[in-house]
Design an enzyme around this catalytic site. Structure first.
Site, PDB file in Angstrom:
ATOM      1  N   ASP A  31       0.839  -1.193   0.000  1.00 37.83           N
ATOM      2  CA  ASP A  31       0.000   0.000   0.000  1.00 37.83           C
ATOM      3  C   ASP A  31       0.878   1.249   0.000  1.00 37.83           C
ATOM      4  O   ASP A  31       1.615   1.477   0.974  1.00 37.83           O
ATOM      5  CB  ASP A  31      -0.869  -0.050   1.268  1.00 37.83           C
ATOM      6  N   ASP A  32       0.812   2.025  -1.055  1.00 36.52           N
ATOM      7  CA  ASP A  32       1.596   3.270  -1.164  1.00 36.52           C
ATOM      8  C   ASP A  32       3.106   3.028  -1.107  1.00 36.52           C
ATOM      9  O   ASP A  32       3.864   3.936  -0.753  1.00 36.52           O
ATOM     10  CB  ASP A  32       1.267   4.265  -0.028  1.00 36.52           C
ATOM     11  N   ARG A  61      -6.633  -0.509  -7.251  1.00 40.57           N
ATOM     12  CA  ARG A  61      -6.944  -1.912  -6.939  1.00 40.57           C
ATOM     13  C   ARG A  61      -8.016  -2.447  -7.901  1.00 40.57           C
ATOM     14  O   ARG A  61      -7.996  -3.612  -8.276  1.00 40.57           O
ATOM     15  CB  ARG A  61      -7.382  -2.042  -5.477  1.00 40.57           C
ATOM     16  N   LYS A 108      -6.160  -5.613   2.631  1.00 45.59           N
ATOM     17  CA  LYS A 108      -6.960  -4.459   2.206  1.00 45.59           C
ATOM     18  C   LYS A 108      -7.684  -4.738   0.900  1.00 45.59           C
ATOM     19  O   LYS A 108      -7.061  -4.954  -0.118  1.00 45.59           O
ATOM     20  CB  LYS A 108      -6.027  -3.261   2.064  1.00 45.59           C
ATOM     21  N   HIS A 152     -10.897  -2.755  -0.324  1.00 49.96           N
ATOM     22  CA  HIS A 152     -11.136  -1.396  -0.802  1.00 49.96           C
ATOM     23  C   HIS A 152     -11.731  -1.286  -2.191  1.00 49.96           C
ATOM     24  O   HIS A 152     -11.496  -0.284  -2.885  1.00 49.96           O
ATOM     25  CB  HIS A 152      -9.829  -0.592  -0.741  1.00 49.96           C
ATOM     26  N   HIS A 199       1.295   2.347   4.137  1.00 49.91           N
ATOM     27  CA  HIS A 199       0.351   3.472   4.111  1.00 49.91           C
ATOM     28  C   HIS A 199       0.562   4.372   5.330  1.00 49.91           C
ATOM     29  O   HIS A 199       0.985   3.912   6.374  1.00 49.91           O
ATOM     30  CB  HIS A 199      -1.067   2.917   4.122  1.00 49.91           C
ATOM     31  N   ASP A 243       0.123  -0.175  -5.166  1.00 49.52           N
ATOM     32  CA  ASP A 243      -1.040   0.393  -5.854  1.00 49.52           C
ATOM     33  C   ASP A 243      -0.807   1.753  -6.483  1.00 49.52           C
ATOM     34  O   ASP A 243      -1.387   2.079  -7.512  1.00 49.52           O
ATOM     35  CB  ASP A 243      -2.253   0.435  -4.901  1.00 49.52           C
ATOM     36  N   ASN A 244       0.024   2.594  -5.836  1.00 53.62           N
ATOM     37  CA  ASN A 244       0.213   3.958  -6.352  1.00 53.62           C
ATOM     38  C   ASN A 244       1.479   4.552  -5.758  1.00 53.62           C
ATOM     39  O   ASN A 244       2.170   3.908  -4.967  1.00 53.62           O
ATOM     40  CB  ASN A 244      -1.007   4.842  -6.045  1.00 53.62           C
ATOM     41  N   ARG A 289       1.661  10.130  -4.630  1.00 60.62           N
ATOM     42  CA  ARG A 289       0.287   9.637  -4.712  1.00 60.62           C
ATOM     43  C   ARG A 289      -0.695  10.748  -5.117  1.00 60.62           C
ATOM     44  O   ARG A 289      -0.558  11.884  -4.663  1.00 60.62           O
ATOM     45  CB  ARG A 289      -0.125   9.084  -3.342  1.00 60.62           C
TER      46      ARG A 289
END
Ligand SMILES: *[C@@H]1O[C@H](CO)[C@@H](O)[C@H](O)[C@H]1NC(C)=O
Ligand SMILES: *[C@@H]1O[C@H](CO)[C@@H](O)[C@H](O)[C@H]1NC(C)=O
Ligand SMILES: *[C@@H]1O[C@H](CO)[C@@H](O)[C@H](O)[C@H]1NC(C)=O
Ligand SMILES: *[C@@H]1O[C@H](CO)[C@@H](O)[C@H](O)[C@H]1NC(C)=O
Length: 512
Positions: free
Chosen positions: A32-33, A75, A124, A126, A186, A278-279, A287
Site C-alpha cells: 500500500d503506497d 486496486r 486491504k 477497498h 500506508h 497500488d500507487n 500519490r
C-alpha cells in the site's frame, strides 16, 4: 461409450505427461503506497532481505507504472485490467467516497471463480460492489481491523496458513489465486496518530503499542534516508521518511512469512508470485499525481516455470493493467465478450498485455514502449481529471480542469512533510522542494516532458514549437486510447460527448 471414455482418459493422461496439465497457482502481493525503498531497486540504506530474495527468483521491471495514482481505483484496475474510467471505480470506495465498479464488470476473481479456481484475499480490499469482486476466502477490512489483516504480519501469516490448510481439504487439483494486500506502507497519522505517521509503532512492543511477535522493527536515522528528488529535503521530511522505512521492514518481513508459508505448504514450484504496489508514495508530487513520481511502481514477477531471466531486469514498459491479462494467460482463461456503459455497443477489450513473454526474453523496446494513465478522483471532493501517455522518452499529461487548484487529500494534508511545506511557504522560508506550492496547485493544461534530459519533469515542453509533432502524435494516441476504453471524459474540457448513435464530441466554444 466405454471405449470413447477410455480414449478420453488416455488422451488426458498423455496431455498431462507432456506438461499441459501442470498445476498452476498465483500469489499476488500488493503493498500500500510503497515505492522503491528496497535493495531490489538499489536503495542501499533500507534493509529488505525478503524482497531481495524474491527479486533473485523474479524478473524485475524497471519501467512499471500504475494507470491511476489512488488506492481503490488502482486496486480495481489490478483486479479487472480496465482503467478506472472504464470499470467505474472513479475514486475511493470506503466511507463517504462510496465509489464502486459497474455491476457488469467481469473481474479477475469472478472469471477465476467461474473457471473453478479457488480465490482468497487477505488484507486491504477497498473495492466493490461485493458481487463484482467475489472471493471464496476473505479476511479484509470489511469484517476485520485493517491493522490486523493488513499490518499485523503474525496474523497475516496465520491467515495464509489457514488458506493453505483449507486448500488441502479442497478437491484434488483445484488451483488457487491468493491475493495478499498489505496495508503497509500506508500513512496512519490521519486515522491512528497514536501509532505514528506511518503506524511504524504499531506492534513494536513498546508500552501501549502491542506486539507483533514475528516483527523485528528496523530503525533508521533521518540523516540516513535517501530523499527522493520530489520530496523536500528538510529535517521534518527526513524524519517522515525514516518512519516510512520502519514500516517497510514490517512489509518486507511479512512478505518473507507469506513466502515461507507458500514453500512449507509445497506450492512454491507451481505458483507464480507477483509483487507490486497500488500507487505512488504519499509525499508531495507522489500519490494522486500522474507524474512519474506518482505512477512508477516496483514490479517483480516470479514464475517457477520461467527461470531463464530470474534475477534479471527488464526495461519494458509495463502497467498494473497488465496483471489481469497475465494471470488469465497463466491459467489459459479467455477474456469474455460483453459490454459496459462507456462503450454500450462495442465489447470490452483489455488494453494491457500478458507479461509472460517477457519472462522468456526481453521484449522489443519498439513494441513494449507505451503506458497510459487515467485519474478522476481520489476522495469524493478531490475531482481533478488527468489523462496521460508515457511513450519512449516522453510523458504527456492532459490536466482537464487545469484552472482548478490541485486538490490535497486529508491523510496527506496532516502529514509532517506537507505541514512543514505549508509552514515554510507561509513564512517565506526555503522549502527544500523542487517546485513551489503555487506551481503544484496550478498546472498547465498540457504538460510534456522529455525524460532523457529531464527525469524530474520540471520543464514543460508542450508550448515548444520544436516539440509540436511529438505533442500532436502523443495527443492522438492518448485520445484513441480514451475512445477504445470508453472514457466518458474523452471530449473534455472544450467539448461535450454526445454518445447516441455515433459517439462524437460537440464543441462548447468555451475558449479552451
Ligand atoms: C541496480 O544497479 C545495478 C548496477 O548499477 C544495475 O545493473 C541494475 O540494473 C540496477 N537495478 C535496478 C532495479 O535499478
Ligand atoms: C468475513 O469473514 C468470513 C470469515 O470469518 C468470510 O467467510 C467472509 O467471506 C467475510 N466476508 C466479507 C464480506 O469479507
Ligand atoms: C498480532 O497478531 C497476533 C496473532 O493473532 C496477536 O497475538 C498479537 O497480539 C497481534 N498484535 C497486535 C499488535 O495486535
Ligand atoms: C506548522 O505550524 C504550526 C503552527 O505554527 C505548528 O503547530 C506545527 O507544528 C508546524 N508543523 C511543522 C511540521 O512544522
Amino acid at each position: 461409450m466405454a471405449v470413447g471414455h477410455n480414449v478420453f482418459v488416455l488422451l488426458l493422461a498423455v496431455i498431462c505427461c507432456i506438461g499441459e496439465c501442470k498445476k498452476r497457482n498465483v500469489l499476488l502481493i500488493i503493498a500500500d503506497d510503497a515505492g522503491f525503498e528496497t535493495s531490489v531497486y538499489n536503495n542501499t540504506v533500507v534493509r529488505t532481505p525478503h524482497l531481495a530474495a524474491l527479486g533473485r527468483r523474479s524478473l524485475v521491471f524497471q519501467n512499471a507504472f500504475t494507470s491511476v495514482s489512488s488506492c481503490s481505483p488502482s486496486r480495481s484496475t489490478i483486479l479487472t485490467g480496465l482503467p478506472q474510467h472504464q470499470n467505474g471505480m472513479y475514486g475511493l470506495h470506503q466511507g463517504v467516497h462510496h465509489f464502486n465498479s459497474f455491476d457488469g464488470v467481469q473481474s479477475l476473481p469472478l472469471l477465476l471463480g467461474q473457471a473453478n479456481i479457488r480465490t482468497g484475499i487477505i488484507g486491504k480490499k477497498h473495492v466493490g460492489p461485493g458481487p463484482v469482486y467475489p472471493f471464496d476466502f476473505a479476511y479484509t477490512e470489511e469484517n476485520n481491523s485493517v491493522l490486523q489483516v493488513g499490518r499485523n504480519i503474525t496474523r497475516i501469516k496465520l491467515l495464509v496458513r489457514k488458506f493453505f490448510q483449507t486448500q488441502r481439504k479442497e478437491e484434488e487439483g483445484r488451483p488457487f489465486f491468493l491475493y495478499v494486500a498489505f496495508h503497509d506502507t500506508h500513512r496512519c497519522g490521519h486515522s491512528q496518530p497514536q501509532y505514528g505517521a506511518f503506524c511504524e509503532k504499531f506492534g513494536n512492543g513498546q508500552s501501549g503499542m502491542g506486539r507483533i511477535p514475528d516483527w523485528k522493527p528496523e530503525y533508521y536515522t533521518p540523516d540516513q534516508v535517501k530523499v527522493p528528488h520530489f520530496v523536500p529535503d528538510t529535517p521534518v521530511a527526513r524524519a517522515d521518511l525514516s518512519a516510512q522505512y520502519t514500516t517497510v521492514s514490517r512489509l518486507d518481513q511479512g512478505i518473507g512469512l507469506v513466502l515461507a508459508e507458500l514453500r512449507e505448504a509445497g506450492y512454491e514450484d507451481d505458483t507464480m508470485v507477483i509483487y507490486s504496489s497500488d500507487n505512488g508514495i504519499p509525499f508531495p508530487n507522489g500519490r494522486t499525481n500522474l507524474y512519474g513520481s506518482g505512477t512508477a511502481e516496483p514490479m517483480l514477477v516470479s514464475s517457477p516455470e520461467h527461470r531463464e531471466r530470474w534475477g534479471g531486469t527488464s526495461q519494458a514498459y509495463v502497467s498494473l493493467l497488465d496483471i489481469t491479462p497475465t494471470i488469465l494467460d497463466w491459467f489459459s482463461i479467455p477474456y469474455p465478450s460483453y459490454c459496459l456503459p462507456g462503450t454500450p455497443t462495442t465489447p470490452v477489450s483489455l488494453t494491457g498485455r500478458s507479461l509472460l513473454p517477457a519472462l522468456v526474453s526481453e521484449p522489443s523496446p519498439s513494441v513494449w514502449h507505451t503506458v497510459y494513465a487515467s485519474q478522476s478522483l481520489h476522495e469524493v471532493t478531490m475531482y481533478y481529471p488527468i489523462r496521460s501517455i508515457h511513450q519512449g522518452a516522453y510523458r504527456l499529461l492532459h490536466n482537464l480542469h487545469y484552472r482548478m487548484p490541485f486538490p490535497i487529500d486529508q491523510d496527506f494534508y496532516v502529514s509532517p512533510t506537507f505541514q512543514d511545506l505549508l509552514n515554510n511557504t507561509l513564512a517565506g522560508r526555503p522549502t527544500g522542494w523542487f517546485k513551489t506550492l503555487q506551481q503544484y496547485y496550478y498546472r498547465d493544461r498540457w504538460e510534456l516532458f522529455d525524460l532523457r534530459s529531464d527525469p524530474e519533469e520540471t520543464v514543460n515542453l508542450a508550448g515548444d514549437p520544436a516539440h509540436a509533432t511529438v505533442l500532436e502524435s502523443l495527443r492522438d494516441r492518448l485520445v484513441k486510447w480514451q475512445w477504445d476504453t470508453g472514457d466518458p471524459w474523452v471530449c473534455g474540457p472544450d467539448a461535450v460527448l454526445e454518445d447516441k448513435l455515433e459517439p462524437h464530441c460537440r464543441p462548447l466554444y468555451n475558449g479552451l
